[in-house]
Design an enzyme around this catalytic site. Structure first.
Site, PDB file in Angstrom:
ATOM      1  N   ASP A  88      46.432  44.502  47.404  1.00  0.00           N
ATOM      2  CA  ASP A  88      46.433  45.933  46.871  1.00  0.00           C
ATOM      3  C   ASP A  88      47.760  46.694  47.492  1.00  0.00           C
ATOM      4  O   ASP A  88      48.006  46.566  48.704  1.00  0.00           O
ATOM      5  CB  ASP A  88      45.213  46.480  47.218  1.00  0.00           C
ATOM      6  CG  ASP A  88      44.957  48.061  46.794  1.00  0.00           C
ATOM      7  OD1 ASP A  88      46.143  48.503  46.446  1.00  0.00           O
ATOM      8  OD2 ASP A  88      43.902  48.429  46.673  1.00  0.00           O
ATOM      9  N   GLU A 139      45.250  32.562  39.690  1.00  0.00           N
ATOM     10  CA  GLU A 139      45.009  33.194  38.602  1.00  0.00           C
ATOM     11  C   GLU A 139      45.780  34.566  38.315  1.00  0.00           C
ATOM     12  O   GLU A 139      46.001  35.051  37.175  1.00  0.00           O
ATOM     13  CB  GLU A 139      43.322  33.502  38.651  1.00  0.00           C
ATOM     14  CG  GLU A 139      42.528  32.297  38.498  1.00  0.00           C
ATOM     15  CD  GLU A 139      42.749  31.553  37.127  1.00  0.00           C
ATOM     16  OE1 GLU A 139      42.877  32.158  36.006  1.00  0.00           O
ATOM     17  OE2 GLU A 139      42.701  30.274  36.945  1.00  0.00           O
ATOM     18  N   GLU A 140      45.826  35.324  39.272  1.00  0.00           N
ATOM     19  CA  GLU A 140      46.800  36.507  39.183  1.00  0.00           C
ATOM     20  C   GLU A 140      48.015  36.295  38.804  1.00  0.00           C
ATOM     21  O   GLU A 140      48.746  36.969  37.829  1.00  0.00           O
ATOM     22  CB  GLU A 140      46.708  37.435  40.299  1.00  0.00           C
ATOM     23  CG  GLU A 140      47.258  38.692  40.210  1.00  0.00           C
ATOM     24  CD  GLU A 140      46.421  39.745  39.424  1.00  0.00           C
ATOM     25  OE1 GLU A 140      47.014  40.569  39.140  1.00  0.00           O
ATOM     26  OE2 GLU A 140      45.300  39.308  39.062  1.00  0.00           O
TER      27      GLU A 140
END
Length: 157
Positions: A48, A124-125
């Site tokens: 984040d 995946e990201e």
């Protein structure tokens, strides 16, 4: 699996000999789970970014947390970072290179690092960012040896 260790058809457990995943608040509890020098790699994949300045203290890479990561990493172990936010990448590089226990590795030093390559191409990201045509920014840092750190401190006094 019922125990939450596999997600979205992850590779079978026979592909790995010594891997684990721990979901917790690392900022509070990580030193309670691991011993000094226990880790050879730490990955921060697309954390984040906490864009607002008032929330920068929540970022997973900070001066205080880097000291904890250095404690948990073996000498010469690696800390891997990747993000699709250039400002966050610059933050990672600035914080890690300023910390006395880490040094950034060059592209040449990483060309045969399978983990660095996989972090960019296989997460995946990372795949999602690639499909969207966006940039990915990665950096890898080596945890210096205690002797190297002591030598750099002696130069300061």
């Amino acid at each position: 699996a019922a125990d939450g260790t596999e997600a979205d058809g992850a590779a079978s457990t026979t592909d790995y000999q010594n891997a684990g995943v721990l979901r917790t608040n690392a900022m509070r509890y990580l030193p309670n789970f691991l011993e000094r020098g226990q880790l050879s790699k730490i990955f921060f994949c697309f954390p984040d970014p906490h864009f607002k300045a008032k929330n920068h203290r929540r970022r997973i890479v900070s001066d205080t947390l880097l000291s904890e990561y250095a404690y948990l990493l073996k000498p010469n172990a690696r800390l891997y970072t990747i993000t699709d936010v250039e400002d966050l990448h610059q933050w990672h590089v600035a914080k890690c290179t300023a910390h006395p226990m880490f040094e950034q590795l060059s592209e040449a030093e990483l060309k045969n690092d399978k983990a660095a390559i996989a972090m960019v191409t296989e997460t995946e990201e990372g795949k999602k960012v690639a499909r969207a045509g966006n940039a990915k920014y990665s950096a890898v840092f080596r945890r210096v040896t205690n002797e190297e750190a002591e030598a750099s401190f002696k130069g300061l006094f």
